[in-house]
Scaffold this motif. Sequence first.
Motif, PDB file in Angstrom:
ATOM      1  N   THR A  55     -32.174  32.428  76.836  1.00 48.01           N
ATOM      2  CA  THR A  55     -31.634  31.667  77.978  1.00 48.01           C
ATOM      3  C   THR A  55     -32.418  30.371  78.192  1.00 48.01           C
ATOM      4  O   THR A  55     -31.846  29.384  78.662  1.00 48.01           O
TER       5      THR A  55
ATOM      6  N   ARG B  17     -20.449  38.774  82.699  1.00 50.99           N
ATOM      7  CA  ARG B  17     -21.258  37.839  83.490  1.00 50.99           C
ATOM      8  C   ARG B  17     -22.576  37.562  82.789  1.00 50.99           C
ATOM      9  O   ARG B  17     -22.990  38.319  81.901  1.00 50.99           O
ATOM     10  N   PRO B  18     -23.263  36.490  83.203  1.00 51.43           N
ATOM     11  CA  PRO B  18     -24.597  36.244  82.662  1.00 51.43           C
ATOM     12  C   PRO B  18     -25.542  37.392  83.044  1.00 51.43           C
ATOM     13  O   PRO B  18     -25.446  37.945  84.154  1.00 51.43           O
ATOM     14  N   SER B  19     -26.407  37.744  82.150  1.00 47.59           N
ATOM     15  CA  SER B  19     -27.379  38.803  82.441  1.00 47.59           C
ATOM     16  C   SER B  19     -28.412  38.288  83.444  1.00 47.59           C
ATOM     17  O   SER B  19     -28.599  37.083  83.614  1.00 47.59           O
ATOM     18  N   THR B  20     -29.072  39.245  84.068  1.00 42.77           N
ATOM     19  CA  THR B  20     -30.181  38.930  84.974  1.00 42.77           C
ATOM     20  C   THR B  20     -31.372  39.800  84.583  1.00 42.77           C
ATOM     21  O   THR B  20     -31.239  40.759  83.815  1.00 42.77           O
ATOM     22  N   GLU B  21     -32.514  39.507  85.161  1.00 48.26           N
ATOM     23  CA  GLU B  21     -33.711  40.324  84.930  1.00 48.26           C
ATOM     24  C   GLU B  21     -33.451  41.779  85.322  1.00 48.26           C
ATOM     25  O   GLU B  21     -33.965  42.693  84.692  1.00 48.26           O
ATOM     26  N   ALA B  22     -32.641  41.989  86.343  1.00 45.23           N
ATOM     27  CA  ALA B  22     -32.352  43.350  86.805  1.00 45.23           C
ATOM     28  C   ALA B  22     -31.613  44.181  85.760  1.00 45.23           C
ATOM     29  O   ALA B  22     -31.606  45.412  85.845  1.00 45.23           O
ATOM     30  N   ASP B  23     -31.004  43.537  84.768  1.00 45.88           N
ATOM     31  CA  ASP B  23     -30.257  44.242  83.725  1.00 45.88           C
ATOM     32  C   ASP B  23     -31.129  44.719  82.572  1.00 45.88           C
ATOM     33  O   ASP B  23     -30.661  45.473  81.708  1.00 45.88           O
TER      34      ASP B  23
ATOM     35  N   ARG C  58     -34.825  37.872  76.035  1.00 44.09           N
ATOM     36  CA  ARG C  58     -33.789  37.288  76.898  1.00 44.09           C
ATOM     37  C   ARG C  58     -34.244  35.928  77.429  1.00 44.09           C
ATOM     38  O   ARG C  58     -33.484  34.966  77.421  1.00 44.09           O
ATOM     39  N   THR C  59     -35.484  35.842  77.882  1.00 52.02           N
ATOM     40  CA  THR C  59     -36.014  34.582  78.401  1.00 52.02           C
ATOM     41  C   THR C  59     -36.020  33.509  77.319  1.00 52.02           C
ATOM     42  O   THR C  59     -35.696  32.348  77.584  1.00 52.02           O
TER      43      THR C  59
ATOM     44  N   TYR D 284     -23.782  44.374  76.118  1.00 50.56           N
ATOM     45  CA  TYR D 284     -24.318  43.021  76.235  1.00 50.56           C
ATOM     46  C   TYR D 284     -24.121  42.270  74.928  1.00 50.56           C
ATOM     47  O   TYR D 284     -23.901  42.857  73.871  1.00 50.56           O
TER      48      TYR D 284
ATOM     49  N   GLU E 133     -19.949  44.634  82.621  1.00 49.20           N
ATOM     50  CA  GLU E 133     -20.244  45.542  83.725  1.00 49.20           C
ATOM     51  C   GLU E 133     -18.958  46.226  84.169  1.00 49.20           C
ATOM     52  O   GLU E 133     -17.915  45.581  84.296  1.00 49.20           O
TER      53      GLU E 133
END
Length: 177
Positions: free
Chosen positions: A52, A9-15, A48-49, A70, A62
């Motif tokens: 993306t 899945r796409p990563s998120t800030e929580a990762d 990451r920012t 990743y 995951e």
Amino acid sequence: MSTGPTVIRPSTEADIGTITAIYAYHVQHGTGTFETEAPAEAEMARRRTDVTGKGLPWLVAEEGGRVVGYAYANHFRPRPAYRFCVEDSIYIHHEAAGRGLGRLLLAELLAHCEAAGARQMIAVIGDAENMGSIGLHQALGFEPAGILRSAGWKHGRWLDVPMMQRALGTGDETDPD
């Protein structure tokens, strides 16, 4: 390390915390990256920012709700003529290595990059002895593109850097614009 169904899945800030820890292990113990000091979470979040924000993918693998790897793609070089060429990066938690996660991540990364309009993907492999990475890229259609001899010094030895390449979509057969 738990197994179970793998979700890409796409990563998120929580990762970011887990991504940072996975990468730190590879910086400290491996030769897949030529960084010698592990970046902090804030720096990994910035990276990451940046990726993306360009419309390029940063994905995670995951299992059982836990990030175990990743992958992301960034422009190979910043100059405009390189805008259709991306470079991949893949890192797997050391306890989850050898289970095919890299293959799942790279296959999904290829699809995302092709959908984003990329025409070539480059793999810059941080050590000519990294047969796992070389084999993974070969299995997904990458071909050798050259080798940079003794390009890096890490863990007390000189490291060669193999480069591999794979066309995406129509590659160079049609104009991209």
